[in-house]
Design a protein around this motif. Structure first.
Motif, PDB file in Angstrom:
ATOM      1  N   ALA A 134       0.824  -1.220   0.000  1.00  0.00           N
ATOM      2  CA  ALA A 134       0.000   0.000   0.000  1.00  0.00           C
ATOM      3  C   ALA A 134       0.851   1.260   0.000  1.00  0.00           C
ATOM      4  O   ALA A 134       0.553   2.229   0.701  1.00  0.00           O
ATOM      5  CB  ALA A 134      -0.947  -0.009   1.194  1.00  0.00           C
ATOM      6  N   GLY A 135       1.933   1.236  -0.769  1.00  0.00           N
ATOM      7  CA  GLY A 135       2.760   2.418  -0.917  1.00  0.00           C
ATOM      8  C   GLY A 135       3.780   2.637   0.173  1.00  0.00           C
ATOM      9  O   GLY A 135       4.477   3.661   0.180  1.00  0.00           O
ATOM     10  N   THR A 136       3.920   1.703   1.122  1.00  0.00           N
ATOM     11  CA  THR A 136       4.914   1.811   2.194  1.00  0.00           C
ATOM     12  C   THR A 136       5.916   0.672   2.068  1.00  0.00           C
ATOM     13  O   THR A 136       5.520  -0.498   1.916  1.00  0.00           O
ATOM     14  CB  THR A 136       4.237   1.759   3.576  1.00  0.00           C
ATOM     15  N   ASP A 137       7.204   0.988   2.126  1.00  0.00           N
ATOM     16  CA  ASP A 137       8.259  -0.029   2.134  1.00  0.00           C
ATOM     17  C   ASP A 137       8.399  -0.567   3.555  1.00  0.00           C
ATOM     18  O   ASP A 137       8.757   0.173   4.482  1.00  0.00           O
ATOM     19  CB  ASP A 137       9.593   0.573   1.683  1.00  0.00           C
ATOM     20  N   LEU A 138       8.093  -1.853   3.736  1.00  0.00           N
ATOM     21  CA  LEU A 138       8.179  -2.485   5.042  1.00  0.00           C
ATOM     22  C   LEU A 138       9.423  -3.356   5.110  1.00  0.00           C
ATOM     23  O   LEU A 138       9.656  -4.186   4.220  1.00  0.00           O
ATOM     24  CB  LEU A 138       6.953  -3.353   5.300  1.00  0.00           C
ATOM     25  N   SER A 139      10.225  -3.171   6.148  1.00  0.00           N
ATOM     26  CA  SER A 139      11.332  -4.084   6.404  1.00  0.00           C
ATOM     27  C   SER A 139      11.040  -4.810   7.708  1.00  0.00           C
ATOM     28  O   SER A 139      10.624  -4.191   8.700  1.00  0.00           O
ATOM     29  CB  SER A 139      12.666  -3.340   6.479  1.00  0.00           C
ATOM     30  N   PHE A 140      11.202  -6.132   7.677  1.00  0.00           N
ATOM     31  CA  PHE A 140      10.863  -6.980   8.814  1.00  0.00           C
ATOM     32  C   PHE A 140      12.124  -7.573   9.431  1.00  0.00           C
ATOM     33  O   PHE A 140      13.093  -7.877   8.729  1.00  0.00           O
ATOM     34  CB  PHE A 140       9.998  -8.168   8.369  1.00  0.00           C
ATOM     35  N   VAL A 141      12.057  -7.798  10.743  1.00  0.00           N
ATOM     36  CA  VAL A 141      13.013  -8.669  11.415  1.00  0.00           C
ATOM     37  C   VAL A 141      12.197  -9.569  12.341  1.00  0.00           C
ATOM     38  O   VAL A 141      11.292  -9.107  13.040  1.00  0.00           O
ATOM     39  CB  VAL A 141      14.083  -7.870  12.193  1.00  0.00           C
ATOM     40  N   GLY A 142      12.479 -10.863  12.304  1.00  0.00           N
ATOM     41  CA  GLY A 142      11.720 -11.803  13.121  1.00  0.00           C
ATOM     42  C   GLY A 142      12.607 -12.853  13.733  1.00  0.00           C
ATOM     43  O   GLY A 142      13.754 -13.050  13.315  1.00  0.00           O
ATOM     44  N   VAL A 143      12.077 -13.535  14.747  1.00  0.00           N
ATOM     45  CA  VAL A 143      12.816 -14.618  15.400  1.00  0.00           C
ATOM     46  C   VAL A 143      11.906 -15.827  15.572  1.00  0.00           C
ATOM     47  O   VAL A 143      10.685 -15.707  15.618  1.00  0.00           O
ATOM     48  CB  VAL A 143      13.371 -14.198  16.775  1.00  0.00           C
ATOM     49  N   ASP A 144      12.539 -16.986  15.668  1.00  0.00           N
ATOM     50  CA  ASP A 144      11.838 -18.210  16.025  1.00  0.00           C
ATOM     51  C   ASP A 144      11.446 -18.122  17.505  1.00  0.00           C
ATOM     52  O   ASP A 144      11.873 -17.214  18.220  1.00  0.00           O
ATOM     53  CB  ASP A 144      12.747 -19.409  15.752  1.00  0.00           C
ATOM     54  N   ASP A 145      10.674 -19.080  17.984  1.00  0.00           N
ATOM     55  CA  ASP A 145      10.027 -18.960  19.287  1.00  0.00           C
ATOM     56  C   ASP A 145      11.003 -18.810  20.457  1.00  0.00           C
ATOM     57  O   ASP A 145      11.742 -19.743  20.772  1.00  0.00           O
ATOM     58  CB  ASP A 145       9.133 -20.174  19.533  1.00  0.00           C
ATOM     59  N   PRO A 146      10.998 -17.650  21.133  1.00  0.00           N
ATOM     60  CA  PRO A 146      11.867 -17.477  22.295  1.00  0.00           C
ATOM     61  C   PRO A 146      11.487 -18.359  23.476  1.00  0.00           C
ATOM     62  O   PRO A 146      12.328 -18.657  24.330  1.00  0.00           O
ATOM     63  CB  PRO A 146      11.705 -15.992  22.647  1.00  0.00           C
ATOM     64  N   HIS A 147      10.216 -18.771  23.577  1.00  0.00           N
ATOM     65  CA  HIS A 147       9.800 -19.621  24.693  1.00  0.00           C
ATOM     66  C   HIS A 147      10.513 -20.971  24.650  1.00  0.00           C
ATOM     67  O   HIS A 147      10.785 -21.575  25.685  1.00  0.00           O
ATOM     68  CB  HIS A 147       8.288 -19.811  24.655  1.00  0.00           C
TER      69      HIS A 147
END
Length: 318
Positions: free
Chosen positions: A170-183
């Motif tokens: 929708a016109g916004t550049d999204l950069s993601f950072v994610g991790v696997d389950d910390p639990h």
């Protein structure tokens, strides 16, 4: 026992049964929560993000499947799921049926412990301990986590399992950072990219606004600190079930993590108050979903309705 004492005991027992009946019924009282999050630059188009978490589906939960499917009518710009989708070895077809209309939208995901392993009976009093985790050893029943992740990836969703990604929505550049389950202590924070530490929406490619989003299943402090240091404008998490059993006027008793009870669900700031509030000048927005399900071995909620959340990202105040 006197007649008065007998009447009091009877009334107490009836109240207890009434509370239990309500707690059982509340698990099906699904709610759609809405929040506005001012993280975009002036003039940017609002961005609608549907945050789902902790479905804990078993195949018989047809009402929950239908309710999640109906969320497709919201036509969100982006869908993010923060894990714990399955609660039964045969649940994956039901999960994909529930998500089917949403898989047609841009999306991103991480997995939770109940995508890797089926739940098992345990003493609910353990959740009152500082660390409620137990080790079932060889009794763990594996769930089709990789097959579920592959289905999400084939639909075009971004896999944020210990990795970074980027997409324009929708016109916004999204950069993601994610991790696997910390639990499960599966989290391995990805190496920084060139924009790490630059919190605050700024021009992306071709002058489009750019936003940094952090995604995790369990909101452990080490992960929230890393995402804050990485420059995330907004972090999304689940896992807590909002406390699952809450006391009216007091709130959640536990978060099943090292996150404080005051942030068990809803929209907050990290590590301080919300951005824009006094003391929140260097905070990151944090949204913790109370989720849509429970373990089949603890099918109750009290003063904590199951929820999906529609976040409307809007420009910051001038």
């Amino acid at each position: 026992m006197s007649a008065w004492g007998a009447r009091l005991a009877g009334a107490t027992a009836l109240a207890g049964l009434g509370s239990l009946a309500w707690a059982l019924a509340e698990t099906s009282m699904f709610a759609l929560r809405t929040h506005e999050v001012p993280v975009l630059p002036a003039g940017a188009r609002p961005l609608r993000v549907l945050h789902l978490s902790d479905l804990h589906l078993v195949p018989s939960q047809r009402h929950k499947v239908a309710w999640v499917r109906d969320l497709g009518r919201l036509e969100p710009d982006l869908v993010i799921t923060t894990g714990d989708n399955m609660a039964h070895p045969d649940a994956m077809p039901s999960v994909l049926e529930a998500y089917a209309p949403l898989l047609e939208r841009p999306g991103a995901f991480v997995l939770g412990s109940n995508d890797y392993f089926a739940p098992y009976p345990k003493n609910p009093a353990r959740y009152l301990l500082p660390d409620a985790r137990t080790d079932p050893g060889d009794e763990r029943v594996h769930l089709p986590a990789e097959e579920l992740a592959d289905a999400f990836r084939r639909a075009g969703w971004q896999d944020l399992t210990n990795r970074r990604d980027a997409v324009t929505v929708a016109g916004t550049d999204l950069s993601f950072v994610g991790v696997d389950d910390p639990h499960l202590e599966y989290d391995r924070f990805p190496a920084p990219d060139g924009a790490a530490g630059t919190r605050g929406a700024h021009p992306g490619t071709a002058g489009r606004p750019r936003l940094r989003l952090g995604v995790t299943h369990a909101p452990y402090r080490r992960v929230l600190d890393a995402m804050h240091a990485d420059g995330c404008d907004l972090v999304l998490a689940g896992h807590t079930h909002g406390g699952q059993l809450c006391v009216p006027g007091f709130g959640a008793l536990v978060t099943n993590s090292d996150l404080d009870r005051s942030r068990a669900s809803g929209l907050h700031g990290w590590p301080g108050p919300r951005p824009g509030a006094r003391g929140g000048e260097d905070s990151t927005w944090l949204h913790v979903s109370a989720g849509l399900g429970t373990s089949p071995y603890a099918p109750v909620r009290f003063a904590c309705r199951p929820e999906a959340c529609l976040l409307t990202l809007v420009p910051r105040p001038a």
